[in-house]
Design a protein around this motif. Structure first.
Motif, PDB file in Angstrom:
ATOM      1  N   SER A  79      25.356  -2.474  -0.461  1.00  0.00           N
ATOM      2  CA  SER A  79      25.653  -1.043  -0.645  1.00  0.00           C
ATOM      3  C   SER A  79      26.061  -0.762  -2.090  1.00  0.00           C
ATOM      4  CB  SER A  79      26.758  -0.602   0.317  1.00  0.00           C
ATOM      5  OG  SER A  79      26.336  -0.741   1.657  1.00  0.00           O
ATOM      6  N   LEU A  80      26.787  -1.703  -2.715  1.00  0.00           N
ATOM      7  CA  LEU A  80      27.141  -1.546  -4.127  1.00  0.00           C
ATOM      8  C   LEU A  80      25.874  -1.450  -4.969  1.00  0.00           C
ATOM      9  CD1 LEU A  80      29.006  -1.577  -6.592  1.00  0.00           C
ATOM     10  CD2 LEU A  80      29.050  -4.087  -6.428  1.00  0.00           C
ATOM     11  N   PHE A  81      24.906  -2.310  -4.726  1.00  0.00           N
ATOM     12  CA  PHE A  81      23.648  -2.255  -5.476  1.00  0.00           C
ATOM     13  C   PHE A  81      22.925  -0.928  -5.239  1.00  0.00           C
ATOM     14  CE2 PHE A  81      22.349  -6.941  -6.435  1.00  0.00           C
ATOM     15  CZ  PHE A  81      23.511  -7.084  -7.161  1.00  0.00           C
ATOM     16  N   ARG A  82      22.929  -0.450  -4.004  1.00  0.00           N
ATOM     17  CA  ARG A  82      22.253   0.817  -3.695  1.00  0.00           C
ATOM     18  C   ARG A  82      22.912   1.987  -4.424  1.00  0.00           C
ATOM     19  NH1 ARG A  82      21.632   2.160   2.278  1.00  0.00           N
ATOM     20  NH2 ARG A  82      20.272   3.737   1.326  1.00  0.00           N
ATOM     21  N   ILE A  83      24.238   1.910  -4.607  1.00  0.00           N
ATOM     22  CA  ILE A  83      24.929   2.944  -5.388  1.00  0.00           C
ATOM     23  C   ILE A  83      24.501   2.876  -6.848  1.00  0.00           C
ATOM     24  CG2 ILE A  83      27.180   3.647  -6.293  1.00  0.00           C
ATOM     25  CD1 ILE A  83      28.365   2.880  -3.565  1.00  0.00           C
ATOM     26  N   LEU A  84      24.435   1.659  -7.404  1.00  0.00           N
ATOM     27  CA  LEU A  84      24.039   1.502  -8.807  1.00  0.00           C
ATOM     28  C   LEU A  84      22.613   1.982  -9.037  1.00  0.00           C
ATOM     29  CD1 LEU A  84      25.557  -2.018  -9.648  1.00  0.00           C
ATOM     30  CD2 LEU A  84      26.587   0.242  -9.915  1.00  0.00           C
ATOM     31  N   LEU A  85      21.743   1.852  -8.030  1.00  0.00           N
ATOM     32  CA  LEU A  85      20.352   2.277  -8.149  1.00  0.00           C
ATOM     33  C   LEU A  85      20.156   3.753  -7.817  1.00  0.00           C
ATOM     34  CD1 LEU A  85      18.821  -0.861  -6.442  1.00  0.00           C
ATOM     35  CD2 LEU A  85      18.507  -0.247  -8.844  1.00  0.00           C
ATOM     36  N   GLY A  86      21.240   4.450  -7.409  1.00  0.00           N
ATOM     37  CA  GLY A  86      21.134   5.861  -7.071  1.00  0.00           C
ATOM     38  C   GLY A  86      20.593   6.125  -5.682  1.00  0.00           C
ATOM     39  N   GLU A  87      20.458   5.085  -4.846  1.00  0.00           N
ATOM     40  CA  GLU A  87      19.927   5.264  -3.492  1.00  0.00           C
ATOM     41  C   GLU A  87      21.007   5.675  -2.500  1.00  0.00           C
ATOM     42  OE1 GLU A  87      18.100   1.589  -2.458  1.00  0.00           O
ATOM     43  OE2 GLU A  87      16.540   1.722  -4.002  1.00  0.00           O
ATOM     44  N   LEU A  88      22.283   5.464  -2.853  1.00  0.00           N
ATOM     45  CA  LEU A  88      23.392   5.796  -1.967  1.00  0.00           C
ATOM     46  C   LEU A  88      24.476   6.468  -2.795  1.00  0.00           C
ATOM     47  CD1 LEU A  88      24.623   5.322   0.949  1.00  0.00           C
ATOM     48  CD2 LEU A  88      25.717   3.296  -0.025  1.00  0.00           C
ATOM     49  N   PRO A  89      24.927   7.657  -2.388  1.00  0.00           N
ATOM     50  CA  PRO A  89      25.980   8.307  -3.166  1.00  0.00           C
ATOM     51  C   PRO A  89      27.313   7.599  -2.963  1.00  0.00           C
ATOM     52  CG  PRO A  89      25.480   9.571  -1.190  1.00  0.00           C
ATOM     53  CD  PRO A  89      24.474   8.478  -1.257  1.00  0.00           C
ATOM     54  N   PRO A  90      28.121   7.466  -4.022  1.00  0.00           N
ATOM     55  CA  PRO A  90      29.426   6.826  -3.850  1.00  0.00           C
ATOM     56  C   PRO A  90      30.366   7.726  -3.056  1.00  0.00           C
ATOM     57  CG  PRO A  90      29.202   7.652  -6.087  1.00  0.00           C
ATOM     58  CD  PRO A  90      27.876   7.844  -5.417  1.00  0.00           C
TER      59      PRO A  90
END
Length: 691
Positions: free
Chosen positions: A398-409
């Motif tokens: 999930s941390l990676f998905r946030i860094l890639l913009g796929e998941l909002p923090p």
């Protein structure tokens, strides 16, 4: 204490010593032998002339590149494939456990019940013990001395077998194995059918480990395990009484548990003593010797050819023709075959990023109704490699998905530096299109000719008609190599790698490590491959209980620091417990607690040294002292037997297992008292022998 009890105990002890001696003599017993095994699939030969022996208690790693035939050999050993040639010889009565043979639990069965079911023999004995207890209480039985004696004899024998089989600790053992493989207490009550694929595999592994097999066969057992579960499995298998044959690409794991290595490559099997690191050393030495022998042979051949060329038409023509005949008959040393692996693998950024690559401020992540982590502050510098560790499901991906913009923090900020170009290696490889050919998958990344694409794919071991395969039919290892080829083309200077070594064989892992070690950009890596992390990591971020903790150094540095912290905590707990016992002794609050579990466990150290000065010293010549020593020894035995009885009752009480930690402590206390009781009997025997 009944006068016959120590004599009975001595007889039991002597019997156990004889059994132990017999087991030690049998420790080199061969349980499986393969002779000249071969396996063909049509015209394709998988392996041939495979010969090996597995002894009782062996811990053997089966290694080799993907496609070498390791799983095929397992299928031959389990009888699901018939060898084309050769024979297998099993020692009669050998019990073999293999993960694929573990049946699926019935619908509706909980995780705990499915695991406990593997101890069916223990449960059956428990039911029979209960039945015999009821039988002994019946008036008809009590009135018939002969019948009562018979039932009591059956009961004593069954209780002994139940105890030896670990019956009192059955539930505790199940809980220990499930927790060790990453299941929480809340997971125990889940229906087995609602588990994820990885959880079902872990449950099947737990059920396999609970049974006592003579040979345990494991194919990539660390897949789906996080580092904590992998380390637990290492300890479990290292102490496992049976033999273990394991296919694994986890070098750290192989180093920890294996005492021999079977290397299968190019259709042949070689056996090496020692663990994986020793195997590598021996392979390197053998390859170096082959290179030297080949080079020497080539120099000699060149010298003879030069002599023939210079003298074929001269006065020494006869000698030249003789040399030519000798050369034609000469047995030549074959060129050493190098391992086939990834070649010239380099990740080259298109541009260099700013010195400050990434800043995270008070970052948080959550799914609806489920917080993952919060409070993450991190500054990443150019050229660093940061390893992210944590249990499965903790929120690393999930941390990676946030860094890639796929998941909002859920909170906080993500700030990238100038000229940062990220690229992502996804563990599940979900971005791949199964209908594309390999050529199409590569050419979609960047315009290039078919020849250029073939050349690139060849570097990742896709050759010939392989390039026309559909992505959907590729194996896990082939998909991993394809994703690496795509990553190679991105020109990124920040690589986010989620389990990049999964499905890669050891040679490919080593090539990837070399490439990433030379990468001038920045790496964020999620991985359970400890060897990989040791080679690359500069810092470790551990995600636990929703918080990140930072450790400087690689994986070994992280483990050393964790061990230091755990040691300090344990030492503080022991000091607190010791102080508590001292306070209890002063106030007398522990009196009369022998029948309670806590009292029995807390008093383990009481009397542990009683009589030890006399137990192994000179013979006692003073009759009064002999009598006094005998009374002390018998008093200690009686006291320990009372404690053992209390703990036995606690282990038989179902309520003990509602608290996993209490069950563990009770089982440990039981084992400790048993050891002390054995020691007490030894002391009693020493006093008797001095009379």
């Amino acid at each position: 204490m009944p006068g016959g009890a120590p004599i009975f105990a001595r007889a039991v002890k002597n019997k156990r010593q004889k059994i132990k001696g017999k087991m030690e003599r049998m420790s080199n017993r061969i349980i499986l032998q393969g002779k000249n095994l071969a396996l063909n699939y049509g015209a394709r030969r998988i392996f041939e002339h495979v010969t090996f022996i597995i002894h009782e208690g062996d811990k053997v790693g089966l290694v080799g590149p993907n496609g070498a035939g390791k799983t095929s050999l397992f299928r031959v050993l389990t009888g699901s494939e018939e060898p084309s040639e050769g024979s297998l010889s099993w020692t009669q009565g050998v019990r073999v456990g293999y993960l694929q043979q573990v049946r699926t639990p019935p619908a509706g069965q909980t995780v705990f019940a499915a695991a406990l079911e593997e101890l069916a023999d223990i449960l059956a004995m428990r039911a029979e013990i209960s039945h015999l207890e009821q039988e002994m209480e019946r008036p008809e039985t009590l009135a018939d001395e002969g019948a009562l004696e018979k039932v009591m004899a059956e009961y004593a024998d069954l209780v002994h077998r139940y105890e030896e089989g670990g019956g009192y600790g059955a539930e505790a053992k199940v809980r220990s194995v499930l927790r060790g493989l990453g299941f929480s207490e809340d997971d125990f009550s889940l229906p087995a059918e609602v588990l994820s694929g990885g959880q079902k595999t872990r449950l099947a592994l737990a059920r396999l480990l609970l049974r006592p097999y003579d040979l345990l066969m494991l194919d990539e057992p660390t897949n789906h395990l996080d580092i904590a579960a992998t380390e637990w499995l290492e300890d479990y298998l290292r102490d496992y009484r049976g033999a273990v044959l394991v296919i694994s690409h986890d070098r750290y794991f192989l180093d920890k548990i294996c005492s021999r290595i079977f290397h299968l490559e190019r259709g042949s099997l070689d056996v090496y003593p020692g663990n994986y690191s020793r195997f590598l050393q021996l392979c390197e030495e053998a390859l170096l010797a082959q290179r030297r022998a080949y080079a020497k042979d080539q120099r000699e051949i060149a010298r003879m050819e030069e002599y023939i060329r210079r003298n074929k038409a001269g006065v020494n023509a006869k000698q030249a023709r003789g040399r030519e005949t000798l050369l034609a008959r000469r047995a030549r040393i074959a060129r050493p075959v190098e391992s086939r692996s990834l070649q010239d693998l380099k990740f080259v950024p298109q541009t260099s990023s700013a010195e400050q690559v990434l800043v995270l401020r008070d970052l948080a992540a959550a799914y609806p109704g489920r917080p993952l982590f919060s409070g993450l502050d991190l500054t990443v510098k150019r050229g660093e490699c940061i390893a992210i560790l944590g249990k499965n499901g903790a929120g690393k991906t999930s941390l990676f998905r946030i860094l890639l913009g796929e998941l909002p923090p859920a909170g906080g900020d993500v700030l990238f530096g100038l000229r940062v170009k990220p690229a992502y290696y996804a563990q599940e490889q979900e971005h791949l299109n199964g209908n594309d050919t390999l050529l199409e998958a590569i050419r979609s990344m960047r315009p290039m000719t078919e020849e250029q694409a073939r050349t690139l794919l060849g570097r990742f071991l896709f050759r010939g008609d392989d390039v026309f395969k559909k992505v959907g039919v590729l194996s896990g290892g082939e998909k991993s190599r394809l994703v690496l080829a795509q990553l190679f083309l991105t020109g990124a200077n920040l690589l986010l790698l989620d389990e990049p070594t999964n499905n890669l064989d050891i040679g490919a892992k080593e090539a990837l490590e070399e490439a990433l070690a030379d990468f001038p950009g920045t790496l964020l890596v999620i991985s359970h491959d400890r060897f990989f992390l040791d080679r690359l990591a500069d810092r470790v971020l551990e995600l636990a209980d929703g918080r990140f903790t930072q450790y400087l150094g690689n994986y070994s540095d992280y483990r050393a620091k964790k061990a230091e912290q755990e040691g300090a905590i344990k030492e503080a707990a022991q000091r607190a417990a010791s102080q508590g016992r001292s306070d209890e002794h002063r106030t007398g609050s522990g009196a009369g607690s022998a029948t309670k579990v806590s009292g029995a466990a807390a008093s383990l150290s009481d009397g542990a040294s009683g009589g030890t000065a006399r137990s192994k010293g000179a013979k006692l010549t003073n009759p009064w002292k002999r009598e006094q020593a005998l009374k002390e020894a018998e008093s200690r035995i009686a006291s320990l037997e009372e404690r053992l009885k209390a703990l036995t009752e606690a282990l038989a009480d179902e309520s003990t297992y509602r608290d996993g930690e209490q069950a563990r402590r009770t089982q440990e206390a039981y084992e400790q008292v048993r050891r002390e009781l054995d020691d007490a009997y030894s002391q009693w025997e020493a006093v008797v022998e001095s009379m």
